[in-house]
Design a protein around this motif. Structure first.
Motif, PDB file in Angstrom:
ATOM      1  N   LEU A  31      18.189 -14.070 -12.639  1.00  0.00           N
ATOM      2  CA  LEU A  31      17.782 -12.995 -11.746  1.00  0.00           C
ATOM      3  C   LEU A  31      18.804 -12.855 -10.626  1.00  0.00           C
ATOM      4  O   LEU A  31      19.003 -13.776  -9.825  1.00  0.00           O
ATOM      5  N   LYS A  32      19.501 -11.689 -10.595  1.00  0.00           N
ATOM      6  CA  LYS A  32      20.510 -11.448  -9.571  1.00  0.00           C
ATOM      7  C   LYS A  32      19.959 -10.523  -8.488  1.00  0.00           C
ATOM      8  O   LYS A  32      19.122  -9.656  -8.753  1.00  0.00           O
ATOM      9  N   ASN A  33      20.468 -10.718  -7.288  1.00  0.00           N
ATOM     10  CA  ASN A  33      20.110  -9.859  -6.158  1.00  0.00           C
ATOM     11  C   ASN A  33      20.760  -8.488  -6.341  1.00  0.00           C
ATOM     12  O   ASN A  33      21.957  -8.399  -6.627  1.00  0.00           O
ATOM     13  N   SER A  34      19.978  -7.411  -6.202  1.00  0.00           N
ATOM     14  CA  SER A  34      20.515  -6.068  -6.448  1.00  0.00           C
ATOM     15  C   SER A  34      21.468  -5.609  -5.339  1.00  0.00           C
ATOM     16  O   SER A  34      22.286  -4.712  -5.565  1.00  0.00           O
ATOM     17  N   LEU A  35      21.360  -6.213  -4.162  1.00  0.00           N
ATOM     18  CA  LEU A  35      22.237  -5.834  -3.052  1.00  0.00           C
ATOM     19  C   LEU A  35      23.516  -6.664  -3.034  1.00  0.00           C
ATOM     20  O   LEU A  35      24.573  -6.182  -2.645  1.00  0.00           O
ATOM     21  N   ARG A  36      23.398  -7.929  -3.445  1.00  0.00           N
ATOM     22  CA  ARG A  36      24.576  -8.810  -3.526  1.00  0.00           C
ATOM     23  C   ARG A  36      24.547  -9.506  -4.874  1.00  0.00           C
ATOM     24  O   ARG A  36      23.774 -10.440  -5.090  1.00  0.00           O
ATOM     25  N   ASN A  37      25.354  -9.033  -5.818  1.00  0.00           N
ATOM     26  CA  ASN A  37      25.269  -9.560  -7.174  1.00  0.00           C
ATOM     27  C   ASN A  37      25.917 -10.928  -7.351  1.00  0.00           C
ATOM     28  O   ASN A  37      26.000 -11.437  -8.454  1.00  0.00           O
ATOM     29  N   ASP A  38      26.364 -11.517  -6.244  1.00  0.00           N
ATOM     30  CA  ASP A  38      26.848 -12.901  -6.320  1.00  0.00           C
ATOM     31  C   ASP A  38      25.754 -13.890  -5.948  1.00  0.00           C
ATOM     32  O   ASP A  38      25.976 -15.104  -5.953  1.00  0.00           O
ATOM     33  N   CYS A  88      21.866 -15.395  -6.785  1.00  0.00           N
ATOM     34  CA  CYS A  88      20.883 -15.511  -7.864  1.00  0.00           C
ATOM     35  C   CYS A  88      19.673 -16.306  -7.390  1.00  0.00           C
ATOM     36  O   CYS A  88      19.768 -17.112  -6.444  1.00  0.00           O
ATOM     37  N   MET A 137      17.512 -17.925  -2.752  1.00  0.00           N
ATOM     38  CA  MET A 137      18.698 -17.231  -3.227  1.00  0.00           C
ATOM     39  C   MET A 137      19.894 -18.156  -3.013  1.00  0.00           C
ATOM     40  O   MET A 137      20.017 -18.808  -1.974  1.00  0.00           O
ATOM     41  N   CYS A 141      25.555 -17.544  -7.410  1.00  0.00           N
ATOM     42  CA  CYS A 141      25.364 -17.624  -8.859  1.00  0.00           C
ATOM     43  C   CYS A 141      26.318 -18.649  -9.462  1.00  0.00           C
ATOM     44  O   CYS A 141      27.534 -18.612  -9.212  1.00  0.00           O
ATOM     45  N   GLN A 166      19.188 -21.979 -12.452  1.00  0.00           N
ATOM     46  CA  GLN A 166      19.128 -20.534 -12.279  1.00  0.00           C
ATOM     47  C   GLN A 166      18.733 -19.795 -13.552  1.00  0.00           C
ATOM     48  O   GLN A 166      18.565 -18.584 -13.544  1.00  0.00           O
TER      49      GLN A 166
END
Length: 455
Positions: A417-424, A426, A439, A442, A448
């Motif tokens: 599951l990645k953060n939609s605002l910061r894709n780095d 998880c 969070m 990643c 994770q």
């Protein structure tokens, strides 16, 4: 007379405190500085001088165990008899089949390899041990060529030509294909395939041969104890079956409830799979499909064999009355990235044997079921083997042999599951103390990886 060869101590070149010969050890000199914090010296070696510690650490990093200490231990040392009490009173048939003991190795410490061979000779009744087969999977160590060959020649002079056979590969084939090569070189009715870092205990062979004599479709494992990689002390392991998780990593299991009800600690333990070392009727092993030579290097082949044997009409068991001590290495010798091979082998086994449950293996490895990008090779021959043997479905195996392996239904997604605002960033498991998700950067490792399920 069946005598242990005279070479009961190591050649002097291995007993010195000088560094290994050039060409034997690829570890760079920058890695050889004495490291007091190394796990090697936690329980051993405090009285060694700086040079001895340097050599000991070098050998440890090369072999994954304390080769320095092994070189100073007798090749025929006594080890504690860890069999349950009732085992000593069991009688066995007088016409048990003979066996070939097969050892697979690559760059093993010579002292460890010779101790494996010595204890096989000493602790197997002479009339039952037909031969020993050594498969060298392209070792670079000079000691495993010169001194090992001297040992083999001397032993064969005592016990007859061909008592010890040596098979040497001109390129590295990996553990799986090396075991099949050892099987091809063997000639006894029963073959025992072992790593070359074991010590056999008293009476290890008779109970296994008795079970195979009674039913040739049994694949049998001894009960394993641990040789500690740092101190070489023998650590007793509890009686266990041998199973696996959905990544197809092997693991020890509690014996099934049916075994405990018998209140007989000498009784065979039904086992879903095999840890790796096992004994099998030589011809039945061929009939059931040997090991999958389409697998690479190491890992998963033992689990695949266990599943296949059960689904195709045989059985797998562990014998409490047969004990073998085995070194659990601190690291494996074949490759630095073993996970890549285990994953590929696991997906290959899943595609052939696990029917709709193959999705569990893909999910465990966090790869997509379709277009995974992983080349598992041609599996048509293995699928044809399953058809020819008229094997049961994997659902039967789960229900009847391994109900402890939890299966999942109604899985709608799995992965990270990645953060939609910061894709780095998880979703991660967070601190173990309060188990609150957090969070985190990643990294793709297990904390994770998650499955989303409909409840």
């Amino acid at each position: 007379p069946f005598r242990v060869p005279k070479l009961t101590s190591l050649p002097s070149s291995l007993s010195t405190e000088t560094p290994l010969k050039e060409g034997e050890d690829p570890v760079s000199s920058s890695d050889l500085a004495s490291d007091p914090a190394s796990s090697l010296f936690n329980h051993w070696g405090h009285d060694l001088g700086p040079e001895s510690r340097r050599v000991a650490l070098r050998k440890f990093r090369y072999y994954g165990y304390n080769g320095y200490l092994s070189d100073r231990i007798s090749l025929s040392r006594p080890i504690p008899d860890l069999r349950p009490d009732g085992c000593r009173n069991i009688s066995y048939s007088s016409d048990l089949p003979q066996l070939s003991v097969i050892f697979i190795f690559v760059n093993e410490a010579l002292s460890v390899l010779l101790r494996s061979v010595h204890t096989a000779i000493q602790r197997t009744p002479p009339h039952l041990l037909k031969e020993i087969v050594l498969v060298d999977d392209h070792s670079s160590s000079l000691e495993l060529k010169e001194h090992l060959q001297s040992f083999v020649d001397e032993t064969n002079a005592q016990h007859g030509a061909g008592f010890i056979k040596v098979v040497r590969h001109d390129k590295q084939e990996g553990l799986i294909r090396s075991r099949v090569r050892g099987w091809r070189a063997a000639s006894a009715p029963v073959v025992a395939l072992f790593d070359a870092h074991v010590e056999f205990n008293t009476g290890w062979a008779e109970p296994i041969l008795q079970r195979i004599k009674e039913d040739r479709t049994r694949v049998v494992s001894p009960s394993f104890d641990n040789i500690k990689y740092d101190t070489f002390e023998i650590e007793e392991y509890p009686l266990s079956a041998q199973g696996f998780d959905w990544e197809l990593w092997c693991r020890y299991l509690n014996p099934p409830k049916s075994w405990w009800i018998q209140r007989n600690h000498t009784a065979p333990i039904r086992s879903p799979a095999l840890i790796g070392c096992f004994v099998v009727d030589r011809k039945y092993f061929e009939e059931i499909g040997l090991l999958d030579e389409g697998m690479e290097i190491y890992g998963g082949e033992n689990v695949e064999l266990g599943i296949r044997v059960w689904q195709c009409g045989g059985s797998v068991e562990v014998l409490p009355c047969s004990r073998v001590a085995h070194i659990e290495r601190a690291h494996k010798p074949y490759t630095e990235n073993l996970t890549v091979h285990v994953r590929r082998n696991a997906l290959r086994a899943a595609e052939v044997w696990m029917d709709q449950y193959k999705s569990h293996v893909y999910m465990a490895w966090n790869v997509p079921l379709q277009n995974s990008g992983i080349d598992i090779g041609d599996i048509s021959e293995r699928k044809a083997l399953r058809t020819r043997l008229q094997c049961r479905p994997f659902s039967w195996f789960l229900s009847n042999i391994y109900p402890e392996l939890r299966s999942y239904s109604n899985t709608v997604a799995y992965g990270v599951l990645k953060n939609s605002l910061r894709n780095d960033l998880c979703l991660d498991q967070g601190p173990e103390t309060d188990n609150v998700p957090i969070m985190y950067l990643c990294h793709g490792m297990t904390p994770q990886v998650s499955g989303l399920m409909l409840m």
